[in-house]
Scaffold this active site. Structure first.
Site, PDB file in Angstrom:
ATOM      1  N   ASP A 128       0.856  -1.185   0.000  1.00  0.00           N
ATOM      2  CA  ASP A 128       0.000   0.000   0.000  1.00  0.00           C
ATOM      3  C   ASP A 128       0.891   1.233   0.000  1.00  0.00           C
ATOM      4  OD1 ASP A 128      -2.457  -1.335   0.001  1.00  0.00           O
ATOM      5  OD2 ASP A 128      -2.526  -1.456   2.180  1.00  0.00           O
ATOM      6  N   ASP A 146      -6.768  -1.568  -5.015  1.00  0.00           N
ATOM      7  CA  ASP A 146      -7.874  -1.247  -4.111  1.00  0.00           C
ATOM      8  C   ASP A 146      -8.839  -0.251  -4.757  1.00  0.00           C
ATOM      9  OD1 ASP A 146      -6.626  -2.860  -2.192  1.00  0.00           O
ATOM     10  OD2 ASP A 146      -5.635  -1.154  -1.237  1.00  0.00           O
TER      11      ASP A 146
END
Length: 176
Positions: A128, A146
């Site tokens: 991330d 995402d």
């Protein structure tokens, strides 16, 4: 499957491939460029400031699902991704995947699922790197995959609502 059978799903495949490629390239850049743990402003590994007090580039690992839920179940989450992909393929007619809006929605979703699955199997975690701040609130860090999953699900919900609205308008749905 031959090319003629894939032709009705061109848009879905292009969108999925685009999300997957952008996701993997951006993650590769982050993995090579920022050390793991680059996160908090003022830490020994500060983030890259893109827009002060709003948008930062970080490098954190997520061994769970959204917001770190189910941490430690990397293999199970990866296998759930495989099941989701199989289900989309198996129920493609029921899902209306020959319709352009559904192809975009599921292309985003599929590209995102595969992008995060690659991370889970290659790194044993998801990379991330997008970190957004809204005043004093820090949104959980995320990645391009995402974004694809979230936008894809949102488009699917929107398409389902529009279908129900059209059916009600045309009188093809009965209440009860």
């Amino acid at each position: 499957m031959n090319a003629a059978r894939l032709r009705p799903y061109r848009l879905l495949l292009v969108v999925a491939l685009l999300v997957l490629v952008v996701d993997q390239i951006t993650k590769l850049i982050i993995v090579e460029w920022l050390p793991v743990g680059t996160y908090f402003v003022g830490s020994s590994l500060p983030p890259v400031i893109v827009i002060p007090d709003f948008f930062y580039l970080v490098h954190i690992t997520n061994k769970g699902a959204a917001w770190g839920m189910f941490e430690g179940y990397t293999l199970v989450l990866g296998l759930l991704g495989v099941v989701a992909l199989y289900s989309i393929f198996h129920y493609r007619a029921t899902l209306g995947l020959k319709r352009p809006l559904m192809q975009v929605a599921f292309g985003l979703l599929i590209g995102g699922i595969i992008g995060n699955m690659i991370d889970r199997f290659a790194y044993k975690h998801v990379v991330d790197f997008i970190d957004l701040h809204f005043g004093s609130y820090r949104y959980p860090s995320f990645n391009i995959a995402d974004c694809g999953i979230t936008i894809g699900v949102g488009l699917y919900i929107l398409a389902t609502i529009l279908d129900a609205w059209k059916a009600r308008k045309n009188g093809t749905v009965t209440e009860g």
